[in-house]
Design an enzyme around this catalytic site. Structure first.
Site, PDB file in Angstrom:
ATOM      1  N   GLY A   1       4.768 -10.130   3.644  1.00  0.00           N
ATOM      2  CA  GLY A   1       5.589 -10.054   4.854  1.00  0.00           C
ATOM      3  C   GLY A   1       4.968 -10.847   5.995  1.00  0.00           C
ATOM      4  O   GLY A   1       3.753 -10.893   6.151  1.00  0.00           O
TER       5      GLY A   1
ATOM      6  N   MET B   1       0.850  -1.202   0.000  1.00  0.00           N
ATOM      7  CA  MET B   1       0.000   0.000   0.000  1.00  0.00           C
ATOM      8  C   MET B   1       0.884   1.251   0.000  1.00  0.00           C
ATOM      9  O   MET B   1       0.467   2.324   0.430  1.00  0.00           O
ATOM     10  CB  MET B   1      -0.926  -0.006   1.223  1.00  0.00           C
ATOM     11  CG  MET B   1      -1.895  -1.183   1.200  1.00  0.00           C
ATOM     12  SD  MET B   1      -3.432  -0.856   2.068  1.00  0.00           S
ATOM     13  CE  MET B   1      -2.860  -0.620   3.710  1.00  0.00           C
TER      14      MET B   1
ATOM     15  N   ARG C   1       2.611   2.583   9.594  1.00  0.00           N
ATOM     16  CA  ARG C   1       1.854   3.353  10.584  1.00  0.00           C
ATOM     17  C   ARG C   1       2.743   3.912  11.699  1.00  0.00           C
ATOM     18  O   ARG C   1       2.272   4.699  12.510  1.00  0.00           O
ATOM     19  CB  ARG C   1       0.754   2.477  11.183  1.00  0.00           C
ATOM     20  CG  ARG C   1      -0.369   2.210  10.202  1.00  0.00           C
ATOM     21  CD  ARG C   1      -1.566   1.569  10.841  1.00  0.00           C
ATOM     22  NE  ARG C   1      -2.721   1.616   9.971  1.00  0.00           N
ATOM     23  CZ  ARG C   1      -3.106   0.608   9.177  1.00  0.00           C
ATOM     24  NH1 ARG C   1      -2.425  -0.505   9.135  1.00  0.00           N
ATOM     25  NH2 ARG C   1      -4.180   0.735   8.420  1.00  0.00           N
TER      26      ARG C   1
ATOM     27  N   ARG D   1      35.093  -0.074  20.380  1.00  0.00           N
ATOM     28  CA  ARG D   1      36.157   0.897  20.620  1.00  0.00           C
ATOM     29  C   ARG D   1      37.520   0.250  20.884  1.00  0.00           C
ATOM     30  O   ARG D   1      38.491   0.935  21.117  1.00  0.00           O
ATOM     31  CB  ARG D   1      35.746   1.809  21.780  1.00  0.00           C
ATOM     32  CG  ARG D   1      34.688   2.822  21.336  1.00  0.00           C
ATOM     33  CD  ARG D   1      34.367   3.791  22.422  1.00  0.00           C
ATOM     34  NE  ARG D   1      33.544   3.177  23.450  1.00  0.00           N
ATOM     35  CZ  ARG D   1      33.497   3.586  24.709  1.00  0.00           C
ATOM     36  NH1 ARG D   1      34.248   4.594  25.094  1.00  0.00           N
ATOM     37  NH2 ARG D   1      32.708   2.988  25.582  1.00  0.00           N
TER      38      ARG D   1
ATOM     39  N   LEU E   1       6.687   3.017   1.594  1.00  0.00           N
ATOM     40  CA  LEU E   1       7.562   1.854   1.744  1.00  0.00           C
ATOM     41  C   LEU E   1       8.638   2.047   2.815  1.00  0.00           C
ATOM     42  O   LEU E   1       9.138   3.145   3.030  1.00  0.00           O
ATOM     43  CB  LEU E   1       8.232   1.553   0.398  1.00  0.00           C
ATOM     44  CG  LEU E   1       7.264   1.330  -0.771  1.00  0.00           C
ATOM     45  CD1 LEU E   1       8.045   1.056  -2.051  1.00  0.00           C
ATOM     46  CD2 LEU E   1       6.291   0.197  -0.485  1.00  0.00           C
ATOM     47  N   HIS E   2       8.969   0.962   3.480  1.00  0.00           N
ATOM     48  CA  HIS E   2      10.055   0.951   4.458  1.00  0.00           C
ATOM     49  C   HIS E   2      10.900  -0.305   4.192  1.00  0.00           C
ATOM     50  O   HIS E   2      10.600  -1.085   3.275  1.00  0.00           O
ATOM     51  CB  HIS E   2       9.508   0.979   5.882  1.00  0.00           C
ATOM     52  CG  HIS E   2       8.443  -0.033   6.146  1.00  0.00           C
ATOM     53  ND1 HIS E   2       8.677  -1.385   6.128  1.00  0.00           N
ATOM     54  CD2 HIS E   2       7.110   0.110   6.405  1.00  0.00           C
ATOM     55  CE1 HIS E   2       7.564  -2.030   6.387  1.00  0.00           C
ATOM     56  NE2 HIS E   2       6.573  -1.147   6.546  1.00  0.00           N
TER      57      HIS E   2
ATOM     58  N   GLN F   1     -10.137  -2.464   2.732  1.00  0.00           N
ATOM     59  CA  GLN F   1      -9.632  -3.150   3.918  1.00  0.00           C
ATOM     60  C   GLN F   1      -9.569  -2.233   5.142  1.00  0.00           C
ATOM     61  O   GLN F   1      -9.059  -2.615   6.185  1.00  0.00           O
ATOM     62  CB  GLN F   1      -8.283  -3.819   3.648  1.00  0.00           C
ATOM     63  CG  GLN F   1      -7.106  -2.877   3.388  1.00  0.00           C
ATOM     64  CD  GLN F   1      -5.887  -3.647   2.936  1.00  0.00           C
ATOM     65  OE1 GLN F   1      -5.807  -4.088   1.790  1.00  0.00           O
ATOM     66  NE2 GLN F   1      -4.911  -3.814   3.810  1.00  0.00           N
TER      67      GLN F   1
HETATM   68  O1  PAF Z   1      -0.028  -5.761   3.409  1.00  0.00           O
HETATM   69  C1  PAF Z   1      -0.482  -4.825   2.757  1.00  0.00           C
HETATM   70  O2  PAF Z   1       0.175  -3.777   2.574  1.00  0.00           O
HETATM   71  C2  PAF Z   1      -1.874  -4.936   2.186  1.00  0.00           C
HETATM   72  O3  PAF Z   1      -2.731  -5.551   3.076  1.00  0.00           O
HETATM   73  C3  PAF Z   1      -1.917  -5.600   0.806  1.00  0.00           C
HETATM   74  C4  PAF Z   1      -1.469  -7.041   0.868  1.00  0.00           C
HETATM   75  C5  PAF Z   1      -1.052  -4.836  -0.147  1.00  0.00           C
HETATM   76  C6  PAF Z   1      -3.335  -5.599   0.289  1.00  0.00           C
HETATM   77  O4  PAF Z   1      -3.815  -4.299   0.164  1.00  0.00           O
END
Ligand code: PAF
Length: 557
Positions: free
Chosen positions: A148, A31, A188, A308, A34-35, A62
Site C-alpha cells: 500500500g 500483519m 492502528r 434529496r 484487515l481493513h 519491526q
Molecule cells: O505493511 C505491513 O503491514 C507490514 O509492514 C508488512 C509489509 C506486512 C511487513 O510486516
C-alpha cells in the site's frame, strides 16, 4: 474459505502445484487486522494473478521495544472471512518460530532509506520490514507483490531492496484508501477514541492544505512543511514527528517544488502514531496559472449533490423561471457588477460544465463535500495572490437579487469591512445559527442551535449565507481552519469567528425579504421557490406595466 497454511514447506508445495499449471502467483503481505486498504491490495492482486496469497504475520522485528507489539490487534478468523469475500486463495499465517527459527542471526537493511523520516524515529523498523518481506518473497517467489502507498516509505524501501538484490519480482504500489472523514485507513485507528479520531483527520486535512498551497503557487518546500506542522499542532495533535516534502523515489527532502513530489506526515494523537501522505504531480503544479485579477470575485458554491432532489440532474441545474438555478445566481452577481466569477462544481461537474462554459465562468472542483469553508478553499489556487474581495454565493439560492449583492458589496467597501454578511429574520429559526448583537445593534457572534440556550433560541435573525470577504484574511483563516468535528467539515461561519478574533471588522447586514435567501434542498423547496419566483415575476410585470402607463400618461401631458 481460503486455505490456511502455517508452514513454509507446505506453502511451497501449493505454489509448485500452481506453477505447474502455469498460474501466476501474487503476494499481499499484511500483519492482519484487515481493513478496506488491505482489501484493495487483495483486489489488485486478484485482478493480475491466478493464485492470490495473503500473508498474515505480526512481525515482531519491526516493532521497537516501546512500541505496540503486544496490543497490536489480531483476529485471524475475521481476517479469513474478509479474505474469502475478496478472492484470496491461500492465507499464509506462520508463527514467529517459522519465520525466525531459533538461532536466527541475519539482518537485511537498505542504507540511507532506512534511517530517514520514520526510520529516524523508529530505529530498526525498516530492517525488520525488509527482513520479513525478503523471507516472504523467498518462500513464495511470487510474480508480483502488492504494497500500500499508505506506508509510502516502506514501499520505497522494498522497491530499493528488490532492485539491489535483483529479485525477480514486480512490486506494485496500490493507492491508499481513506475513510469518509478523510482518515487514511490503518489497523492502528482502532486505538483512537472518538475525540482522538476527530483530531486524527487533521493529518489528511494538513496534506490537502499543502496541496492547495502548492497549487496556489507556493514553491518553497520549507514553507509548505511549516504550515502543515502548524495546522496539525493547531488541530490538537499530541506531537508532530515530521512533515516532509520529498522526491517520490529517493525520499530526499526537496527545497524547491518544481517537479513531482510526495508530502509525508507522521504525528501522534494521544498514544497512537499515525502516518499519511499525498502525491503532488508536476503537471498540476505547472498548469494553474492565475489570471491577474482586481476588484471583486464571486465564488459560487455549486457542488451540492442534491440527493434529496431525487433526480440525476445536479441540484443547481434544476430550473427556476426557465433557467438553471446556478445561472440565476450568476446573473444576479453580474447585475451587481461582479464580472469575475468562479463556480465550485462537484463530482458530477461534467453535467454542469457545458452551461458554465457557455456562461463564461471559471470552474474549480470540490470532489468531496466538506462544508462551505472547504468549498471556497477550492478556489484558492486561482486566488492565492488576489488582494481584492471575495463574494461568496450559493448556487442553490436562485431568488437572490442583484440589488442585494450590490448592497453587501458597497457596504463592505464603504466601511472597509473584513467580512460583510447577510442576515435575515425568519418565522421559524429552528436549526439555524442565530445572530447575537450587542446593545448598539452590532454583530457579536453566531450561536449554533446545539449551543443555544432558550434566550438565544428565541432570536429570529439568522445567518443567510451570503458573504463578502477580504481575500487575504479569508484564505489565511481557511488554510488554518480547524475541523473539530468527526465529519471533518469546515464552515464559513467558523471563519467569521477566526477573522473577528484576529481583529477583523465584521458587519452583519439585515435583509428584509428572507425569501431571497431560500435554498433549494429537495423537491418541495423547488416548488416553493418556483412559486415565489412566479409571483415575483408577476408583481414585477404589473409594476412595470403600471410605471409604463404612468410614463405614457406623463408623456401625453
Ligand atoms: O505493511 C505491513 O503491514 C507490514 O509492514 C508488512 C509489509 C506486512 C511487513 O510486516
Amino acid at each position: 474459505m481460503p486455505k490456511t497454511v502455517r508452514k513454509t514447506d507446505i506453502l511451497r508445495r501449493e505454489i509448485r502445484k500452481a506453477r505447474k499449471q502455469g498460474e501466476t502467483i501474487g503476494l499481499v503481505p499484511t500483519m492482519g487486522s484487515l481493513h478496506a486498504g488491505h482489501l484493495a491490495l487483495v483486489e489488485a492482486c486478484r485482478r493480475r494473478c491466478d493464485l492470490v496469497v495473503v500473508s498474515v504475520f505480526v512481525n515482531p522485528r519491526q516493532f521497537g521495544p516501546d512500541e505496540d507489539l503486544a496490543r497490536y490487534p489480531r483476529d485471524l478468523r475475521r481476517d479469513r472471512r474478509l479474505l474469502e469475500k475478496h478472492g484470496c486463495d491461500i492465507v499464509f499465517a506462520p508463527d514467529a518460530r517459522e519465520i525466525y527459527p531459533r538461532g536466527f542471526k541475519t539482518f537485511v537493511g537498505v542504507e540511507g532509506l532506512r534511517d530517514t523520516l520514520c526510520g529516524r524515529l523508529r530505529p530498526g523498523h525498516f530492517d525488520g520490514v525488509t527482513l520479513v518481506v525478503l523471507k516472504l518473497l523467498l518462500a513464495l517467489l511470487p510474480d508480483v507483490a502488492f504494497f500500500g502507498e499508505k506506508d509510502y516509505q516502506q514501499l520505497v524501501v522494498v522497491r530499493q531492496m528488490v532492485r539491489d538484490l535483483g529479485f525477480p519480482v514486480e512490486i506494485e504500489g496500490v493507492p491508499l484508501v481513506r475513510d469518509k472523514d478523510g482518515l487514511a485507513l490503518s489497523s492502528r485507528s482502532v486505538y483512537l477514541s472518538p475525540e482522538e479520531r476527530a483530531i486524527a483527520t487533521s493529518l489528511f486535512k494538513s496534506l490537502e492544505m499543502a496541496r492547495l498551497l502548492i497549487a496556489g503557487g507556493e514553491r518553497r518546500a520549507r514553507t509548505v512543511e511549516e504550515r502543515t506542522v502548524t495546522l496539525l499542532v493547531d488541530s490538537g495533535v499530541t506531537k508532530v514527528d515530521y512533515a516532509a516534502v520529498v522526491d517520490p523515489s529517493s525520499l530526499e527532502q526537496v527545497k524547491y517544488i518544481d517537479s513531482d513530489v510526495r508530502i509525508l506526515v507522521a504525528a501522534w494523537v494521544g498514544a497512537t502514531r499515525l502516518i499519511d501522505n499525498i502525491a503532488i504531480d508536476a503537471e498540476s503544479i505547472g498548469r494553474k496559472r492565475q489570471a491577474s485579477r482586481r476588484g471583486t470575485v464571486a465564488v459560487i458554491m455549486a457542488a451540492g449533490e442534491g440527493k434529496r432532489m431525487k433526480s440525476d440532474l445536479p441540484k443547481v441545474m434544476h430550473k427556476i423561471g426557465g433557467k438553471p438555478m446556478v445561472a440565476q445566481v450568476i446573473d444576479a452577481a453580474r447585475q451587481a457588477g461582479v464580472k469575475d466569477i468562479i463556480v465550485v462544481a462537484g463530482d458530477r461537474s461534467q453535467k454542469v460544465m457545458p452551461l458554465l462554459k457557455r456562461l463564461g465562468v471559471e470552474v474549480v472542483r470540490q470532489d468531496v463535500q466538506r462544508g462551505t469553508g472547504h468549498a471556497v478553499l477550492q478556489s484558492y489556487p486561482l486566488l492565492a495572490r488576489f488582494g481584492g474581495n471575495v463574494m461568496v454565493l450559493s448556487g442553490d439560492t436562485p431568488l437572490i437579487r442583484g440589488g442585494s449583492i450590490e448592497r453587501v458589496l458597497s457596504t463592505h467597501k464603504k466601511h472597509s469591512n473584513t467580512i460583510t454578511f447577510i442576515t435575515t429574520e425568519v418565522p421559524d429559526a429552528t436549526g439555524y445559527g442565530r445572530i447575537v448583537r450587542d446593545k448598539n445593534d452590532n454583530f457579536t457572534r453566531i450561536v449554533e442551535e446545539k449551543d443555544a440556550d432558550p434566550g438565544i433560541k428565541a432570536i429570529k435573525e439568522i445567518n443567510a449565507g451570503l458573504y463578502c470577504f477580504k481575500a487575504e484574511p479569508l484564505f489565511d483563516a481557511l488554510l488554518g481552519i480547524k475541523a473539530d468535528n468527526v465529519q471533518m467539515e469546515y464552515y464559513l461561519t467558523d471563519v467569521i469567528e477566526t477573522m473577528k478574533s484576529r481583529g477583523g471588522r465584521v458587519e452583519a447586514l439585515r435583509m428584509a425579504d428572507h425569501t431571497e435567501m431560500l435554498g433549494v434542498n429537495n423537491v418541495k423547496d423547488l416548488e416553493v421557490v418556483r412559486e415565489i419566483y412566479a409571483r415575483r415575476k408577476k408583481d414585477e410585470d404589473s409594476k412595470r406595466r403600471l410605471e409604463n402607463g404612468i410614463h405614457r400618461k406623463r408623456r401625453r401631458r
